[in-house]
Design a protein around this motif. Structure first.
Motif, short mmCIF file in Angstrom:
data_model
loop_
_atom_site.label_atom_id
_atom_site.label_comp_id
_atom_site.label_asym_id
_atom_site.label_seq_id
_atom_site.Cartn_x
_atom_site.Cartn_y
_atom_site.Cartn_z
N UNK A 155 0.86 -1.16 -0.15
CA UNK A 155 -0.09 -0.13 0.06
C UNK A 155 1.04 1.32 0.02
N UNK A 156 0.49 2.38 -0.85
CA UNK A 156 1.07 3.49 -0.74
C UNK A 156 0.45 4.15 0.94
N UNK A 211 -1.14 6.40 7.32
CA UNK A 211 -2.32 6.57 6.77
C UNK A 211 -2.39 5.95 5.45
N UNK A 212 -2.74 4.88 5.32
CA UNK A 212 -2.92 4.14 3.89
C UNK A 212 -3.66 5.12 2.99
N UNK A 213 -3.10 5.11 1.72
CA UNK A 213 -3.90 5.95 0.58
C UNK A 213 -5.15 5.22 0.42
N UNK A 214 -6.22 6.21 0.64
CA UNK A 214 -7.58 5.64 0.57
C UNK A 214 -8.21 5.64 1.80
N UNK A 243 2.08 -5.54 3.17
CA UNK A 243 1.41 -6.31 4.09
C UNK A 243 1.72 -7.73 3.72
#
Lengths: 846, 385
Positions: free
Chosen positions: B4-5, B21-24, B54
């Motif tokens: 994840x970004x 904070x994961x993008x989205x 992950x």
């Protein structure tokens, strides 16, 4: 296997069986009715604290605070509220004229848009003493009053003072655009007022008052160019009555015909005052001091139980207090037993317990929260005790999100709303609606994913309900949404249906309906409202049994993806493509990180929480111990749509509207870890349990190798055709857990055949030797079930479900009551060129 | 396994974990994700982009911050780039019981038990090659950088005396400061800003500018500053220099002065000196608004109920000068002059006044009228109007 009536079980084995397939569109997503909001009022009333309560007479009672003054409003027939119909003359005419006894008059007006009227007002006065009168409305025919549309209730006591007199229609009258004649009929001389009008705009004739107005109007005795002061109205939601001065906050509670209003004094904002109405809000008693808080009250909410017990909750800073009335006796203002860093809003609704929704920030972490919390009334929470705070929605401190202004009601199910504001670079401030699966208790705290509601209002929504509608209001908005719709039965029009039921597969059903007479030309509107995108399709196989026609049993439900109108010279059809319940989860890519830390929820609770996001409810027939004993660390991360270059060309033939089986949409046909189905798939891979869908529910079962057969096929329930397939799955199963824990289960017999085909899993949630052994055993069991993939076609069994065990007898192959487990079902129904009604089963080892 | 970004939202150095904070995920962060150990703590800055691996997509305890991007890497971060420099550490020294054998010199964690302040480790950190260090180095939980070595007089030194040691941010000095060559920390001086000469023992700030050796025209200001009223306040008061002296002791205070000024020439000040002014008030400069009333010097009431004598302005006699002017007001030919230096001659005063005819500047003198009341010929008479 679903339990079937004996006659249905018997019928499905007969050679003379008569197929029946029940197909219905249900206006629900999962188990929760969809709300189609109608805007009943959109005005310019000032924003401020407000409240809503609907007592037994169905009247809409609202409070609002503006400039520290509390106003109240009671709308007796809110269902007919809406924009002013602008039908009639609202100004007072300059010229009085006496309408003699036993005369009626009617003035013609034009209605521009559809409306429903509930009241007619006429400016009138008695010539002497007092007089009674009725208002009338006639249809127009060729420029003259014709058929009587409605007569008002009699209005007595019209005195000699000219005034607007309000005549109530016994039932609301729906009117289409056009000309209408509004008038009155009187038993004694009555002065009416007019100005100059158009040619012969008003007609008069003699009509005996006692027997009511004539129908039709009759020949006019007199026609004059006058426009009388008379008009028709409907509830407009914009008339407020001053209720209390110096008020800061307000709340409403209701039980039966009783209403309790609560006001926080503005000059002394520690004081709570109350007033009561026992006639549905028509009249109110005096305000009286109820309690004095320890500090300035920042939020207040109230609710009553059906018997009148009432709870008022307030916030003073970060502390919540409650005061309860038991029978008629108010207790003391008492502090709660929870803690929060701040409180930004309160809502409470009584249903079995005093159930609360609270917004604020958590102590220590300062994470903004929407919590559910129960003040016990003895159902899920002990009497007069507080439950803990349970997170319904959560944001991270520093993320710029705040929650406030919650509201809560129990209509067709639990429905809640709260305000969510984001202060980032692209800020938003909106309301979110949530619902709880119908069978869930409030204490379960399982809610749908918050759904944005198109409203920006600083004081939130107030929610309440009647038997037919959910209502949501602000001071300047009134919305309602119908509830309790019945399913739209499509069975008689089904030409064909193919429905797939495979574990965790989004693949669904294709249903062809005849539309030869255009009956389905306008799906999603009017009587076909339920037949719209996203709606649930219930499919229930059955038979016409002797004395029991149309007997059926509900299988899994599907959800409409596409609706196609097919029209050519030989046929007119409506083709519905629907996806399975699993598609709801596959399409749910959360816009945020969800995490349940280890120890917080067991597998059962995780399934419940995740399935509820898409309005699906979870239950179990049988379950392994791990389902309830283990509490894993689990998260769902935000998901992304696949990049466009991975999607298929929209012109690809697979997008054909009539492919059978229906294609799995591209967005569901690609691996995506960030969706609900991936989460469910991961969870179930930890367990020996399996999942299956039935109607709007998802059930868990624990298939064990020694399960006894549920049904026999190949004996009196024939097998039409069969293919028996052996497969070569993995034969050595390794499970690795945390800290180098490992376990291995070997299928020695298969190893001798297939050499080494290892299956390896790794899960840090496995922290004990028992847990890794359990996982390896589970994976071996999975391989055992999948080591066969028989395909068996049978006459439809109305109750057969995934994971059932059937005993197969096929003498030609030497099979005599060998057990197989159902791992897939395709239902085929066709009334057309090649009539068919059968099931294609996929069977594994038991 | 997915990537994840994300963006770093907080960092816990004690556990080397970060909230990301994961993008989205606009409203919620994924808490306490492990940061790869090859990422130095200094790189885990809030707001930086990162990638989160992950290993198990649904188990956040099996995820890690795999990389951090969008910024320059801290040089030497993580202690992995300078291994050869450790080779001269004396492993065999008896005190180094926890020191790893040379073959394992890269196991930096084994160095943690070295007692830096131990007297035996006098050569510790004296590495053969200058070390370049960027970003903050945490020495302990509460101090960003602390020097505990008692041996050297210089706790922090540049590579040469001319090195500029920059400091970004506020400076909070709890003790006294000495600035300049020859300045010494002294308890009597909060800031001793001295280059070569210290005269007075008790000053809050001493600014002695003798380091200006510029050739050509040289301007030297001992203390320079400006008070500029800016922005849009409702009213602005600005004073370029605001000093006061306060008597705040029960002990006698023989002298109390708001400003004490003196012009000097030093022992080497042999060059020609044209003029010297103890207090020089230059011409006013009005670029925009001009005051309704302007004062060169405005002396308010200096008296007090128990003040025996109050001087608004006292000018001592000026001596040892060719020409003495105690006071002179006006243009080159003044309107008023008060001479001095010695007592005036008989019949004369030190007072000169400008009179409207030539000669304009006239000495006020005393004359004795004759018996007829006549004053000497040519004498003028002052009279009141």
């Amino acid at each position: 296997m679903r339990t079937l009536a004996s006659y249905l079980t018997a019928e499905q084995k007969k050679k003379t069986r008569k197929p029946y397939l029940y197909v219905a569109a249900v206006d629900q997503i999962g188990g929760i009715p969809r709300l189609h909001w109608q805007t009943m009022y959109a005005g310019a009333d000032a924003a401020g604290p407000h409240a809503l309560a609907i007592p037994t007479d169905g009247s809409l009672n609202r409070l609002r605070v503006e400039s520290n003054t509390l106003y109240r409003q009671r709308t007796v027939t809110p269902d007919y509220g809406g924009p002013d119909p602008n039908l009639g003359k609202k100004t007072v005419g300059a010229i009085p004229q006496t309408l003699p006894a036993h005369y009626k008059q009617a003035t013609k007006f034009t209605l521009a848009a559809d409306t429903t009227i509930t009241t007619i007002l006429a400016y009138a006065a008695a010539v002497t003493g007092t007089v009674s009168a009725r208002a009338v409305i006639y249809a127009d025919a060729a420029g003259s009053p014709a058929a009587l549309l409605a007569t008002s209730d009699e209005l007595p006591g019209i005195d000699t003072t000219p005034a607007w007199r309000e005549f109530t229609l016994p039932t609301p009258v729906d009117l289409d655009p056009g000309d209408y004649w509004l008038g009155v009929i009187v038993p004694a001389g009555t002065n009416l007022y007019y100005d100059a009008g158009s040619t012969e705009q008003t007609r008069f004739n003699i009509d005996t008052y006692a027997d009511g107005p004539s129908d039709p109007f009759g020949a006019p005795g007199l026609s004059l160019d006058r426009e009388y002061s008379i008009y028709a109205t409907r509830p407009a939601f914009d008339t407020w009555t001053s209720f209390r001065a110096a008020t800061r906050l307000c709340a409403l509670a209701r039980y039966g015909a009783n209403l309790l209003a609560f006001a926080v004094d503005n000059a002394t904002p520690t004081q709570i005052y109350k007033a009561e109405s026992t006639d549905n809000g028509a009249s109110w008693g005096a305000w009286a001091l109820l309690a004095t808080a320890a500090g300035t009250i920042t939020h207040i909410a109230a609710t009553s139980a059906t018997a009148g017990d009432t709870l008022v909750i307030i916030a003073v800073g970060a502390t919540v207090y409650r005061i309860r009335r038991t029978a008629t006796v108010w207790g003391a203002l008492t502090v709660w037993t929870n803690t929060a860093a701040s409180i930004t809003g309160l809502a409470v609704h009584h249903w079995l317990d005093f159930n609360c929704i609270i917004t604020g920030t958590e102590t220590t972490t300062l994470h903004p929260h929407v919590w559910s919390c129960i003040y016990g009334d003895g159902y899920s929470q002990a009497l007069n005790t507080w439950s803990t705070l349970r997170a319904t929605a959560e944001a991270s401190a520093g993320a710029g999100v705040t929650f406030s202004n919650p509201s809560l009601t129990y209509a067709d199910t639990w429905r809640a709303a709260h305000r969510e504001a984001y202060s980032g670079a692209a800020p938003y401030d909106r309301h979110a609606l949530l619902a709880s699966p119908i069978a869930a208790d409030f204490v379960d705290n399982i809610w749908t994913e918050p759904r944005p509601f198109n409203l920006d209002h600083d004081y939130g929504l107030a929610l309440d309900y009647t038997n037919t509608h959910v209502w949501a209001t602000t001071p300047n908005r009134v919305y309602r949404a119908p509830i309790g719709q019945t399913p739209l039965d499509l069975s008689a029009d089904v030409l064909s249906c193919v429905a797939h039921d495979h574990p965790l597969s989004p693949q669904g059903a294709t249903i062809r309906l005849t539309n030869h007479d255009g009956r389905y030309n306008a799906p999603g509107a009017g009587d076909l409202l339920a037949l719209s995108r996203g709606a649930r399709i219930d499919i229930a196989p059955g038979y016409h049994c002797p004395a029991h026609p149309a007997a059926h049993s509900h299988g899994p439900s599907y959800y409409i993806d596409t609706i196609d109108h097919v029209s050519d010279p030989t046929r007119r059809e409506l083709v519905i493509h629907a996806s399975s319940a699993w598609s709801l989860l596959a399409r749910w890519r959360p816009g945020r990180t969800y995490r349940w830390p280890a120890g917080s929820r067991n597998y059962f609770q995780l399934f419940s929480a995740i399935l509820a996001k898409m309005a699906l409810e979870f239950s179990c027939y049988t379950s392994s111990p791990k389902l309830t004993d283990d509490f894993p660390d689990f998260a769902i991360n935000p998901g992304y749509d696949p990049p466009p270059y991975l999607l298929h060309d929209p012109t690809n033939p697979r997008h054909s509207t009539l492919v059978d089986p229906p294609p799995v949409p591209d967005t569901l046909d690609l691996p995506a870890w960030g969706n609900g189905l991936a989460a469910i798939t991961t969870l179930i891979s930890h367990l020996e349990d399996r999942l299956m869908a039935r109607e709007d529910m998802i059930y868990g079962v624990w298939p064990k190798a020694d399960d006894t057969p549920d049904y026999a096929l190949g004996t009196d329930h024939v097998i039409l055709s069969a293919t028996y397939r052996q497969r070569a799955p993995a034969d050595r199963f390794l499970a690795y857990g945390d800290a180098d824990l490992a376990a291995e289960v070997i299928d020695y017999a298969t190893v001798d055949l297939l050499h080494d085909r290892p299956h390896v899993s790794h899960d840090k949630n496995m922290t004990t030797a028992a847990s890794v052994t359990n996982r390896a055993t589970r994976d071996a069991r999975e391989a055992t079930i999948n080591s066969r993939a028989d395909t068996v076609t049978i006459p439809v069994h109305c109750g057969l479900e995934l994971w059932d065990v059937v005993a197969i007898t096929d003498p030609a192959l030497g099979l005599a009551a060998v057990n197989r487990r159902v791992t897939g079902i395709v239902l085929v129904y066709d009334t057309q060129t090649k009539p068919a009604y059968h099931q294609v089963l996929t069977l594994g080892e038991p | 396994m997915t990537i994840h970004k994300a963006v770093i939202r907080s960092y816990a150095s004690a556990t080397h974990t970060a909230d990301v904070q994961l993008t989205g995920s606009l409203p919620a962060y994924l808490a306490a994700v492990r940061v790869a150990t090859n990422i130095p703590a200094a790189a885990v800055a809030i707001g930086r982009e990162c990638s989160v691996l992950h290993l198990d997509p649904h188990n956040p305890t099996d995820a890690l911050v795999l990389s951090i991007q969008g910024a320059l890497p801290p040089a030497g971060g993580g202690g992995v780039t300078d291994h050869p420099l450790l080779t001269n550490l004396g492993y065999a020294t008896a005190g180094h019981t926890g020191f790893a054998p040379a073959a394992h010199a890269h196991a930096h964690d084994a160095l943690s038990n070295l007692a830096y302040a131990d007297a035996a480790h006098t050569d510790f950190c004296s590495l053969a090659t200058p070390q370049t260090t960027t970003a903050e180095k945490i020495i302990d939980a509460t101090t960003g950088l602390r020097f505990g070595h008692a041996a050297g007089p210089l706790l922090l030194a540049g590579v040469s005396p001319a090195t500029i040691l920059g400091l970004q941010g506020d400076l909070d000095v709890s003790g006294h400061a000495a600035v300049g060559a020859g300045a010494a920390v002294a308890t009597g001086r909060t800031v001793a800003a001295i280059d070569t000469l210290a005269i007075h023992p008790s000053v809050a700030g001493y600014f002695d500018i003798t380091g200006n050796k510029a050739s050509g025209v040289q301007f030297t200001y001992g203390l320079s500053g400006a008070a500029k009223a800016q922005g849009t306040p409702s009213a602005a008061y600005a004073f370029g220099l605001y000093f006061f002296a306060q008597h705040n002791t029960p002990s006698p205070c023989p002298q109390l002065g708001g400003i004490l000024l003196q012009v000097q020439s030093g022992a080497s000040g042999a060059g020609a000196l044209t003029w010297a002014k103890g207090l020089f008030i230059d011409a006013a400069y009005w670029a925009a608004a001009q005051p309704a009333t302007s004062y060169g010097i405005d002396i308010l009431d200096q008296g007090g109920a128990t003040v025996t004598t109050a001087y608004g302005l006292r000018i001592a006699n000026q001596t040892a000068a060719t020409t003495v002017r105690l006071l002179e007001l006006g243009p080159t030919t003044p309107y008023l002059r008060l001479a001095g230096g010695a007592a005036p001659a008989a019949g004369l005063t030190h007072l000169w006044l400008y009179e409207g005819t030539t000669p304009q500047l006239r000495n006020v003198a005393f004359a004795v009228a004759d018996a007829g009341g006549h004053v000497p010929a040519g004498a003028k008479v002052l009279y009141l109007v």
